[in-house]
Enzyme design. Structure first.
Site, PDB file in Angstrom:
ATOM      1  N   HIS A  72     -17.331  66.488   9.423  1.00  0.00           N
ATOM      2  CA  HIS A  72     -18.076  65.445   8.722  1.00  0.00           C
ATOM      3  C   HIS A  72     -18.225  64.160   9.545  1.00  0.00           C
ATOM      4  O   HIS A  72     -18.239  63.061   9.009  1.00  0.00           O
ATOM      5  CB  HIS A  72     -17.502  65.180   7.323  1.00  0.00           C
ATOM      6  CG  HIS A  72     -17.844  66.288   6.384  1.00  0.00           C
ATOM      7  ND1 HIS A  72     -17.129  67.466   6.360  1.00  0.00           N
ATOM      8  CD2 HIS A  72     -18.840  66.430   5.488  1.00  0.00           C
ATOM      9  CE1 HIS A  72     -17.665  68.285   5.471  1.00  0.00           C
ATOM     10  NE2 HIS A  72     -18.712  67.685   4.932  1.00  0.00           N
ATOM     11  N   GLU A 122     -24.139  76.545  17.603  1.00  0.00           N
ATOM     12  CA  GLU A 122     -24.829  75.516  16.826  1.00  0.00           C
ATOM     13  C   GLU A 122     -25.515  76.153  15.614  1.00  0.00           C
ATOM     14  O   GLU A 122     -25.658  75.521  14.574  1.00  0.00           O
ATOM     15  CB  GLU A 122     -25.843  74.810  17.720  1.00  0.00           C
ATOM     16  CG  GLU A 122     -26.417  73.563  17.113  1.00  0.00           C
ATOM     17  CD  GLU A 122     -27.279  72.799  18.084  1.00  0.00           C
ATOM     18  OE1 GLU A 122     -26.771  71.817  18.662  1.00  0.00           O
ATOM     19  OE2 GLU A 122     -28.451  73.183  18.266  1.00  0.00           O
ATOM     20  N   CYS A 164     -35.293  68.201  16.246  1.00  0.00           N
ATOM     21  CA  CYS A 164     -33.920  67.849  16.639  1.00  0.00           C
ATOM     22  C   CYS A 164     -33.778  66.363  16.977  1.00  0.00           C
ATOM     23  O   CYS A 164     -32.660  65.865  17.104  1.00  0.00           O
ATOM     24  CB  CYS A 164     -33.461  68.701  17.817  1.00  0.00           C
ATOM     25  SG  CYS A 164     -33.304  70.443  17.397  1.00  0.00           S
TER      26      CYS A 164
END
Length: 136
Positions: free
Chosen positions: A75, A126, A24
């Site tokens: 985005h 997530e 991550c």
């Protein structure tokens, strides 16, 4: 509270968690799923209908679904957002969605209405099986 609205949507964004010891910490992306639950004890007008017949307009609630070039999060590179910076965990993003959604809702209210009765709960996934909830 007599009314509760619920809406869900997704947006795709990238981020890194600075200082994270593992994958991550590298650039990666998610298709985030969001559920917003808004409670109110009164109905209000909106930008699209001037009669007091809504808790809030679903269009206003789904602001984050818009492309980043239109003020949303779709985005986006989340680390570029001033309110997030290097802290782009699900917890921080959920709190940001809560804060920004309430700000947008209150900005759209009629003069004299402070929106004090509005209560919002944000759930942010997530991944399909990892979520965070935030409310005040």
């Amino acid at each position: 509270m007599p009314w509760q609205l619920s809406t869900e949507f997704t947006f795709d964004s990238a981020h890194t968690i600075t200082g994270y010891d593992g994958p991550c910490g590298r650039l990666h992306g998610h298709t985030y799923r969001v559920r917003l639950q808004l409670q109110s004890d009164r109905l209000r007008p909106s930008a699209h209908v001037r009669r007091a017949i809504m808790v809030a307009d679903f269009r206003t609630l789904k602001w984050a679904k818009k492309d980043v070039s239109q003020g949303g999060l779709d985005h986006a590179y989340l680390n570029d957002l001033p309110d997030l910076g290097d802290d782009t965990t699900a917890e921080v993003i959920a709190a940001y969605l809560h804060r920004e959604t309430l700000r947008r809702l209150r900005d759209a209210l009629e003069p004299g209405d402070d929106g004090a009765d509005l209560q919002l709960r944000v759930t942010l996934w997530e991944t399909p099986d990892s979520a965070c909830e935030y409310w005040e």
